[in-house]
Structures are given as C-alpha cells and as structure tokens.
Scaffold this active site. Structure first.
Site, PDB file in Angstrom:
ATOM      1  N   SER A  33       0.828  -1.200   0.000  1.00 51.18           N
ATOM      2  CA  SER A  33       0.000   0.000   0.000  1.00 51.18           C
ATOM      3  C   SER A  33       0.866   1.254   0.000  1.00 51.18           C
ATOM      4  O   SER A  33       1.961   1.273   0.573  1.00 51.18           O
ATOM      5  CB  SER A  33      -0.857  -0.035   1.266  1.00 51.18           C
ATOM      6  OG  SER A  33      -1.323   1.243   1.577  1.00 51.18           O
TER       7      SER A  33
ATOM      8  N   TYR B  40      -2.042  -1.487  10.572  1.00 50.98           N
ATOM      9  CA  TYR B  40      -2.260  -2.033   9.220  1.00 50.98           C
ATOM     10  C   TYR B  40      -1.020  -1.801   8.349  1.00 50.98           C
ATOM     11  O   TYR B  40      -0.484  -2.726   7.729  1.00 50.98           O
ATOM     12  CB  TYR B  40      -3.491  -1.368   8.574  1.00 50.98           C
ATOM     13  CG  TYR B  40      -3.554  -1.526   7.069  1.00 50.98           C
ATOM     14  CD1 TYR B  40      -3.908  -2.745   6.494  1.00 50.98           C
ATOM     15  CD2 TYR B  40      -3.238  -0.464   6.211  1.00 50.98           C
ATOM     16  CE1 TYR B  40      -3.947  -2.903   5.100  1.00 50.98           C
ATOM     17  CE2 TYR B  40      -3.277  -0.609   4.836  1.00 50.98           C
ATOM     18  CZ  TYR B  40      -3.635  -1.831   4.289  1.00 50.98           C
ATOM     19  OH  TYR B  40      -3.666  -1.965   2.921  1.00 50.98           O
TER      20      TYR B  40
ATOM     21  N   LYS C 218       2.090  -4.247   6.474  1.00 52.41           N
ATOM     22  CA  LYS C 218       2.543  -4.196   5.065  1.00 52.41           C
ATOM     23  C   LYS C 218       4.066  -4.054   5.008  1.00 52.41           C
ATOM     24  O   LYS C 218       4.745  -4.720   4.229  1.00 52.41           O
ATOM     25  CB  LYS C 218       1.869  -3.043   4.317  1.00 52.41           C
ATOM     26  CG  LYS C 218       0.360  -3.180   4.151  1.00 52.41           C
ATOM     27  CD  LYS C 218      -0.006  -4.346   3.250  1.00 52.41           C
ATOM     28  CE  LYS C 218      -1.488  -4.523   3.074  1.00 52.41           C
ATOM     29  NZ  LYS C 218      -1.859  -5.795   2.445  1.00 52.41           N
TER      30      LYS C 218
HETATM   31  P1  NAD Z   1     -10.897  -6.940   0.213  1.00 51.73           P
HETATM   32  O1  NAD Z   1     -11.144  -6.976   1.676  1.00 51.73           O
HETATM   33  O2  NAD Z   1     -12.014  -6.607  -0.699  1.00 51.73           O
HETATM   34  O3  NAD Z   1     -10.267  -8.353  -0.252  1.00 51.73           O
HETATM   35  C1  NAD Z   1      -9.500  -9.156   0.598  1.00 51.73           C
HETATM   36  C2  NAD Z   1     -10.026 -10.580   0.457  1.00 51.73           C
HETATM   37  O4  NAD Z   1      -9.237 -11.450   1.285  1.00 51.73           O
HETATM   38  C3  NAD Z   1     -11.481 -10.731   0.918  1.00 51.73           C
HETATM   39  O5  NAD Z   1     -12.184 -11.442  -0.068  1.00 51.73           O
HETATM   40  C4  NAD Z   1     -11.380 -11.532   2.229  1.00 51.73           C
HETATM   41  O6  NAD Z   1     -12.506 -12.358   2.426  1.00 51.73           O
HETATM   42  C5  NAD Z   1     -10.098 -12.322   1.999  1.00 51.73           C
HETATM   43  N1  NAD Z   1      -9.376 -12.697   3.226  1.00 51.73           N
HETATM   44  C6  NAD Z   1      -8.989 -11.904   4.243  1.00 51.73           C
HETATM   45  N2  NAD Z   1      -8.303 -12.614   5.152  1.00 51.73           N
HETATM   46  C7  NAD Z   1      -8.260 -13.900   4.700  1.00 51.73           C
HETATM   47  C8  NAD Z   1      -7.693 -15.101   5.184  1.00 51.73           C
HETATM   48  N3  NAD Z   1      -7.027 -15.149   6.346  1.00 51.73           N
HETATM   49  N4  NAD Z   1      -7.826 -16.233   4.454  1.00 51.73           N
HETATM   50  C9  NAD Z   1      -8.500 -16.224   3.277  1.00 51.73           C
HETATM   51  N5  NAD Z   1      -9.052 -15.102   2.769  1.00 51.73           N
HETATM   52  C10 NAD Z   1      -8.939 -13.962   3.463  1.00 51.73           C
HETATM   53  O7  NAD Z   1      -9.668  -5.944  -0.030  1.00 51.73           O
HETATM   54  P2  NAD Z   1      -9.140  -5.292  -1.385  1.00 51.73           P
HETATM   55  O8  NAD Z   1      -9.536  -3.877  -1.419  1.00 51.73           O
HETATM   56  O9  NAD Z   1      -9.445  -6.169  -2.551  1.00 51.73           O
HETATM   57  O10 NAD Z   1      -7.578  -5.330  -1.074  1.00 51.73           O
HETATM   58  C11 NAD Z   1      -6.779  -6.451  -1.395  1.00 51.73           C
HETATM   59  C12 NAD Z   1      -5.393  -6.258  -0.834  1.00 51.73           C
HETATM   60  O11 NAD Z   1      -4.869  -5.018  -1.288  1.00 51.73           O
HETATM   61  C13 NAD Z   1      -5.350  -6.205   0.703  1.00 51.73           C
HETATM   62  O12 NAD Z   1      -4.208  -6.881   1.138  1.00 51.73           O
HETATM   63  C14 NAD Z   1      -5.237  -4.730   0.997  1.00 51.73           C
HETATM   64  O13 NAD Z   1      -4.567  -4.482   2.197  1.00 51.73           O
HETATM   65  C15 NAD Z   1      -4.435  -4.222  -0.202  1.00 51.73           C
HETATM   66  N6  NAD Z   1      -4.686  -2.809  -0.504  1.00 51.73           N
HETATM   67  C16 NAD Z   1      -5.958  -2.374  -0.712  1.00 51.73           C
HETATM   68  C17 NAD Z   1      -6.191  -1.024  -0.968  1.00 51.73           C
HETATM   69  C18 NAD Z   1      -7.585  -0.498  -1.160  1.00 51.73           C
HETATM   70  O14 NAD Z   1      -7.787   0.710  -1.044  1.00 51.73           O
HETATM   71  N7  NAD Z   1      -8.578  -1.323  -1.477  1.00 51.73           N
HETATM   72  C19 NAD Z   1      -5.111  -0.126  -1.030  1.00 51.73           C
HETATM   73  C20 NAD Z   1      -3.822  -0.619  -0.819  1.00 51.73           C
HETATM   74  C21 NAD Z   1      -3.617  -1.973  -0.564  1.00 51.73           C
END
Ligand code: NAD
Ligand code: UDP
Length: 339
Positions: A125, A149, A153
C-alpha cells in the site's frame, strides 16, 4: 507459468484481477474465507468469464488445508491479496491485523517453500511511505508506518526481502497500490463494503443512491488549491492489469525482491472527485464540511516511472471512467451482491 493461486480472489481488487488473469489465459485457483467478501462474487465472476473457476473456501492460516491445495494443484505462482485492510480498525484491534496479515502471509510462504513455488506478487500500500516530505512518491523513498495495518505491510515487505536473500530462487514483488476506484465495465462486480464505507468513492455512490444522507468532507483547510486532500486514484481494472504484467516480469526477472508503485501518477482533490461523480450521476452530491480525519495526509500521488519502465504498465483510465464505472456498479447493484 499457467496456474495462479489467488488469495483473497473474491475481494475488490482480487476479483477484478481474476478476470484479467482469465482473459490472459491463466488458470486461476482462488483461496478465500469470505471474511470480507460475498460468496456470490464467484457466480458473478463465472458469468462474466463464462467459465468455471476453482475456489477453495478456507483461511490461509489453515496450513493443513493450504498444503492440500498445493498438493492437488500444480501452482506456478501466487498473487496474495488476502488480509485485513481497514486502517482505523487496525488501531483499535492491532492483534486482529497482526494475526491475519502476518500469520496468513508467513503460513502461505512456508507452504510455498515446501512445495517449491517461489513466485509471489504481494498487495502492499502507498501508506507505507508514512509521512513523506516530498511528492511524487518514489519506491526508494523512506518508509514509515503510522498505524498497525501499515506496519503489517512494511513487515511483510521486509519478510519478502529477507526471503530473497536467504534463497536466490525466490521471485517476490510488492505492489504498492494508491487509491483504487471504479469497477468492472460489466457493472456486475465492484467494491462492496460492509456497513458504512470508510473510503470516499463508495461513500459518495451510497449518498447518490439514497442509502446515506450526505457526504462528510474531512477538512477544507489543507494547503491545497481548494483546501481538500489530494489522492492518486487508479482504476481497479488498471490495477488488475498491473498484476498480469507483474507475473510476466517475474518470469524473466533476475531480482529476488522488488517494489513497484501502482497509481495513475495524478492527484485529485476531494472536491474534484465530487464534481466528477456529479457529472456522471447528473445530480448534486449533498455534502457538509466537517473536521479533518486524524492521520490524513494533505497530498499523496505516485511516481510511476519504475512500473512504466520495468513492468511496461501504465494506468490507462481517467477519473471520469473511474467514477462512471463505480456509479454503474452501484446503480446496477444497490445492495451489492445481495441483488
Ligand atoms: P478486500 O477486503 O475486498 O479483499 C481481501 C479478500 O481477502 C477478501 O475477499 C477476504 O474475504 C479475503 N481474506 C482476508 N483474510 C483472509 C484469510 N485469512 N484467508 C483467506 N481469505 C482472506 O480488499 P481489497 O480492497 O481487494 O484489497 C486487497 C489487498 O490489497 C489487501 O491486502 C489490501 O490491504 C491491499 N490494498 C488495498 C487497498 C484499497 O484501497 N482497497 C489499497 C492498498 C492496498
Ligand atoms: N474523505 C472524505 N470523506 C469520507 C471519506 C474520505 O472527505 O467520507 C476524504 C479523506 O479525508 C481523504 C480522501 O477523501 O482525503 C480519500 O479518502 P479514502 O479514505 O478514500 O482514502 P485514503 O485516505 O486512505 O487515501
């Protein structure tokens, strides 16, 4: 490299990446425990892609189950989205974040090591730049964490780097996402937050659809042209493409560990985002200026030169397309995957 394991593949960014992988003729195996996604995402993905998709409903911290998957499937590489992502919640429930994000990743890496699968793309991130002194943000700039959080990362990036030093056959990439926005052009998958959204775009579309009264603009006294914060928004379909480019890069890369920013390289203020949504929705978004949100930086945007040069990736979609696609998804599915 054909069989890609996607952890968190039914989440917001994961689901769009799954479609992009399928379009590029990869076989996808999803692992998700649905802790922050809806089981119906799989139906939507299969309908859009017009093919069956293999999904294992399990927590990545369940090592036995994960091993079974690696034994059954000839996995070539992993894209690792699974984790918790709410900055505010992480401050109040740090152990929940350290447990899921760190234990989950370490378990996954241990199983990968055991089954000699040593290619991984990790979701990092832009928050890892901490409180930066200058813009745009470049990969080599100092990092820092202001919440648990973000610390997970950074710790994971360190773990990946250590692993690449320990054994030179690992190929590990960390992608630092800026602010994802938009939805698939079908309007049938998109961001589906639980409860009241924390992020700007889903809050705006929920105001527009009538689920929320008005937007609270967190501060108009920042040192920016219109006084509101500036962020680098990037279409989720562009982000998804970045993962396919990352996999292709891993095929030939000589580097054990590398980091790339994925952003559009442009900054938009909160007021500019509101105006873009008003244009596509053709209605005014009611809002009220409230106080600043703790921890918000006035301005963040990416330098994307490295991704352009090495991954051959550049964000293609503009802010109007991002707002149009977010709105299209919200309008078509006012209750997310419950519709
Ligand atoms: P999201 O929450 O929509 O997707 C994460 C998925 O992982 C979900 O489907 C959840 O059910 C699954 N999950 C969580 N813990 C789990 C576990 N222990 N075992 C199996 N499945 C599990 O999030 P997103 O927005 O798609 O983000 C995806 C990744 O990108 C994350 O790691 C997040 O930190 C990172 N990220 C997101 C953003 C954002 O703004 N959306 C920005 C920077 C980084
Ligand atoms: N924001 C806002 N009202 C909201 C949500 C967000 O004014 O209800 C602002 C927030 O202060 C920030 C920008 O919109 O300046 C983007 O916020 P978001 O939470 O989407 O992304 P992040 O702050 O994590 O970059």
């Amino acid at each position: 490299m054909k069989n890609i394991l996607v952890t968190g593949g039914t989440g917001y960014i994961g689901s769009h990446t799954v479609l992009e992988l399928l379009e590029n003729d990869y076989n996808v195996i999803i692992v998700d425990n649905f802790s922050n996604s809806h089981p119906k995402v799989l139906d939507a993905l299969e309908t859009i892609a017009n093919k069956k998709i293999k999904l294992f409903r399990t927590d990545i911290r369940n090592k036995e189950k994960l091993e079974q998957i690696f034994k059954e499937e000839a996995i070539d590489a992993v894209i690792h989205f699974a984790g918790y992502k709410a900055v505010g919640e992480s401050v109040f429930q740090p152990l929940k974040y350290y447990n899921n994000n760190l234990t989950g990743t370490i378990t996954l890496l241990e199983v990968m090591e055991k089954y000699s699968v040593r290619k991984l793309v990790f979701s990092s991130s832009a928050t890892v730049y901490g409180t930066p002194e200058k813009m745009p943000l470049i990969e080599g700039e100092p990092t820092g964490a202001t919440n648990p959080y973000t610390r997970t990362k950074l710790m994971i990036e360190n773990i990946l780097e250590d692993l690449s030093v320990a054994k030179d056959t690992w190929r590990l990439l960390s992608l630092r996402y800026f602010n994802p926005l938009g939805a698939h052009n079908s309007g049938d998958i998109g961001e589906n937050p639980n409860g009241i959204p924390n992020n700007l775009a889903p809050y705006i579309t929920q105001v527009a659809i009538g689920k929320l009264d008005k937007l609270h603009v967190f501060g108009n006294d920042y040192p920016t042209e219109d006084g509101t914060c500036i962020r680098d928004y990037v279409h989720v379909e562009d982000l998804a493409k970045g993962h396919v480019d990352a996999l292709q890069y891993l095929e030939t890369s000589k580097k054990g560990f590398d980091i790339f920013n994925l952003g559009s390289g442009k900054g938009y203020s909160v007021f500019e985002i509101i105006s873009s949504f008003e244009e596509v929705i053709e209605e005014k978004i009611p809002y009220e200026i409230t106080g600043r949100r703790a921890g918000d930086l006035p301005v963040t945007y990416a330098d994307t030169t490295k991704a352009q040069n090495d991954l051959n990736w550049k964000a293609q979609k503009n802010i109007q397309e991002m707002c149009r696609d977010s709105w299209n998804w919200q309008k078509k599915h006012p209750n997310g995957f419950e519709d």
